[in-house]
Design an enzyme around this catalytic site. Sequence first.
Site, short mmCIF file in Angstrom:
data_model
loop_
_atom_site.label_atom_id
_atom_site.label_comp_id
_atom_site.label_asym_id
_atom_site.label_seq_id
_atom_site.Cartn_x
_atom_site.Cartn_y
_atom_site.Cartn_z
N LYS A 28 -27.26 20.28 8.01
CA LYS A 28 -28.33 19.41 7.56
C LYS A 28 -28.10 18.97 6.09
O LYS A 28 -28.48 18.14 5.32
CB LYS A 28 -29.80 20.00 7.86
CG LYS A 28 -30.07 19.86 9.11
CD LYS A 28 -30.68 18.77 9.73
CE LYS A 28 -31.12 18.98 11.24
NZ LYS A 28 -30.10 19.44 12.19
C1 LIG Z 1 -29.68 19.30 13.48
C2 LIG Z 1 -28.80 19.95 14.04
C3 LIG Z 1 -28.05 19.50 15.17
C4 LIG Z 1 -28.13 18.22 15.92
O1 LIG Z 1 -27.73 17.15 15.01
P1 LIG Z 1 -28.21 15.74 15.39
O2 LIG Z 1 -27.85 14.95 14.14
O3 LIG Z 1 -29.65 15.79 15.26
O4 LIG Z 1 -27.78 15.18 16.61
C5 LIG Z 1 -26.74 20.31 15.57
N1 LIG Z 1 -26.62 21.55 15.18
C6 LIG Z 1 -27.35 22.04 14.18
C7 LIG Z 1 -27.24 23.41 13.75
C8 LIG Z 1 -28.72 21.21 13.42
O5 LIG Z 1 -29.18 21.79 12.53
#
Ligand SMILES: *Cc1c(COP(=O)(O)O)cnc(C)c1O
Length: 499
Positions: free
Chosen positions: A112
């Site tokens: 993120k």
């Molecule tokens: C948010 C997240 C995801 C999913 O990503 P999206 O863009 O929502 O598909 C996968 N792995 C982790 C560790 C995340 O924090």
Amino acid sequence: MYISTRGKSEKISAAQAIKMGLATDGGLFVPEVIPSVTGQWIANLVPMSYQERAEAVLKLFLEDYTEEELTTCIANAYSVNKFDHAEVAPIVSLNPQDHILELWHGPTSAFKDMALQLLPQLLSKALYKTQEKDQILILVATSGDTGKAALEGFMDVAQTSIVVFYPQDGVSEIQKLQMKTQKGRNVAVVAVKGNFDDAQTGVKRIFSDNSFNALLKEDGIRLSSANSINWGRLVPQIVYYFSAYADLVKKEEIRQGDPIHFVVPTGNFGNILAGYYAKIMGLPIHKLICASNSNNVLTEFLQTGIYNRKREFYKTASPSMDILISSNLERLLYYFADCNTQQVSKWMEELKEQGYYTISKEILLKLQETFWADWVNDKQTLVTINDVYSKYNYVLDPHTAVAWKASEDYRNLTGDQTPHVIVSTASPFKFNENVLVALGGEEHVTCVNEFDALRDLSQTTGWKIPANLASLEELEILHHLSCDKENMDVVIRSFVKSE
Ligand SMILES: *Cc1c(COP(=O)(O)O)cnc(C)c1O
């Protein structure tokens, strides 16, 4: 210019789209034209730093930002103080066919950060460029990871402030500490007495409470959100697809122009959608492999053309992918419906009213030319962590392990020998408990304290604990607020007054 996927909002600039987040008709903003690049343009990225590659990609989409503005935003977002790896998003090749793209070297050890470090910078510039007088107050309800990443991103960013609500007993001890020790003069962190749904419902209610918003407006404050449907969160993610490709060329793992597949552990469909944009722009991506956990709504959709959110919700070992409504899918549907905004609106209406929608056979076949989908249960996830560790001495977090397994399944099923980039979305230390169970079996986990678990994982694997997690034990707790779920607005008012 940017337009809405539902066709009933005006065309606006990138800065305005980033400021607004969601279009007024409820749709998502998409670029009216997707820029395209040549092989030579991609080859030029090879000798560049991550920051230079970011600028090259972003300026194609954010044409109303000056070069100087973009340089500053990017330098602030991906500085050495924030990322613990000079390459920002390095590639680790485990064998000639399997390359891991590590997206977790940022300040919260999860992917993120790639978007939430840059979004606040782009937003702050957008406010200036659109001559916005009001302060923007970001509200976040978090089940753990997004809250901390948003706090780090918005900390001390001009003309913005942020309040994060987390469920008092719904996040891990480390996640709680990460938030309660957050520095910055424009941040507040509040424990809500309730679960994540209570916090989320509270935030949604506040967003739609007209009289409350009018009160804030008198103080020159406007509410906004940092969630993953904002274009300013999506566009930074396109960069690392190009960067990964350029790195593989640089390391002579592939030759310029060779096709590769990306395998993406998917929840809200933001990450993998950024890969789709990169492909449309001209990056030689052959397949995008969508990996899910037991919440396999996307697997079913990409295999059958039916999106059905009416199903049981599972809490899994890869919690950041525990999602039943993948909001960013709307952008993909827009393109596959040939920009037919009426059709997109209809599907979204059906999803809201009846809980499912079905796309045509023709669109499904088109989707399947690019996307392949698979899901992986918790048991297979932990076995995969163990297998990969035994074979390569490489420690996968549970989300990345889901992708690894899907990647293997694809290759076994199709015999396709194209190289895979497995997108790694979290440091294994962030989900240390499940990783320890995977590596040593249940009896291995004797740690009562999460910091012991971090040390245990580090001792077991020889991997270094990320500094941001290791230092948490010593940091001072700066946030003590808590509130009932009915009083979240009161907390916001007093934060606003105290600023
Ligand atoms: C948010 C997240 C995801 C999913 O990503 P999206 O863009 O929502 O598909 C996968 N792995 C982790 C560790 C995340 O924090």
